[in-house]
Design a protein around this motif. Sequence first.
Motif: not given
Length: 453
Positions: A348-368
């Motif tokens: 569910c949680l990814h976008n067109s720039d970051i398709r791997p869900v694990g990477e999207w989650l980790y990078r979003q949580a880092l920034a926030g």
Amino acid sequence: MTHCYFADHALLPTGWASQVLFEIDATGMLISVQPNATPGNAERLAGAALPGMPNLHSHAFQRAMAGLAEIGSTQPDSFWSWRDRMYGLVERLTPDQVGTIAQALYIEMLKGGYTQVSEFHYLHHDVSGKAYSDPAEMAWAISQAAERSGIALTLLPVLYAHSGFGGQPPNHGQRRFIHAVPNFLNLLETLKPSLADHPTQALGMAFHSLRAVTLEEIQAVLATNPVGPHHIHVAEQQREVEDSLVYSGKRPVRWLLDNVEVDERWCLIHATHLDDAEVRDLAASGAVAGLCPTTEANLGDGIFRAVEYAAQGGRLGIGSDSHVSLDVVEELRLLEYGQRLTTQQRNCLHNSDIRPVGEWLYRQALAGGAQASGQPIGALEAGKRADIVVLDGSDPYLATSTDETRLGGWLFGGSKQQIRDVMVAGRWVIQQRRHALDEANNAELTKLFREIA
């Protein structure tokens, strides 16, 4: 004096990179980060390097009751019945005991992949509700525990004045939390000089919730332009939403957005129950939604609307809150799984720039998490603090992963046991899964639990 480290793989702001050389100065800051480099005399890391994860929401003392409220009663259990049990724990804790609990907690956090914690600190006074001779005594206990453990800290003293919307008088169980605005501002001023001089500690502030402060109190505090990030619990439970509607005619997040200038300085903890307009406007505000999936699941709070929020560019981070889990893996995994259970879809949680869900989650949580902490963290790049988590390169699953699968494999098929080493501000605090204080810490904590049983 500088020190250099070399990683075969490292997660940089642009994504995974290979053959990465890190140069760190004597203050623990990254001077340079060079991909496609040669190791030279640099110390080789024992696996893939990740930026350390910020934990944006903690109540340290609550770790002492983790797992002790899992006994059913004749009445339906909820956040509110759990809160009554928490008040019982609060009745007994001294500053020294809170320091012992916090030190042990922070060591566990480091082993779970967190290198920074934002401590939402509202246990201020003695057991009778009176201020200590030093009104900051409990806050110093938290600061010193973070120092001993090696974790970085954003201390968030909390204004807590009332028991319900409209300035209702506090109840007996809340007496150790309560401040009038002048005393709260004095507490901030007392803490400011020491934390401003500390290399890995910073000061922010928090309002406990809209139940616990009035608009006039919020305005009085904000008029002093307090330093650092501003945090608040909001819309955690349905009953809070219902009470807000009765009191003001507005849902809690809508009331906050309409009455306060919510911007990038703010972190709204939980924000579980949002309507469509609140999702849209919270995302547009630039504030961080501080999500605590394991605690929200444990308390039966509900599931944040992360898919809709992320689609509108909303910022988010993770915290361990009541500390039923101290594990980046579990927190991020449950964040995604909650969305899957709600939508009945996968990935569910990814976008067109970051398709791997694990990477999207980790990078979003880092920034926030970095934004909510107010500290120079969240990325392996020059100018940031050298907070590094090293995954175990000898683990067969990690050793054979690719850039596309590495974080997904860890977060959805692995565990915190695959964290080998942890660095905070250029200093190793966990090496080969061990902390220097492990034995003494375990003995102190066992003794404390027997004292408060």
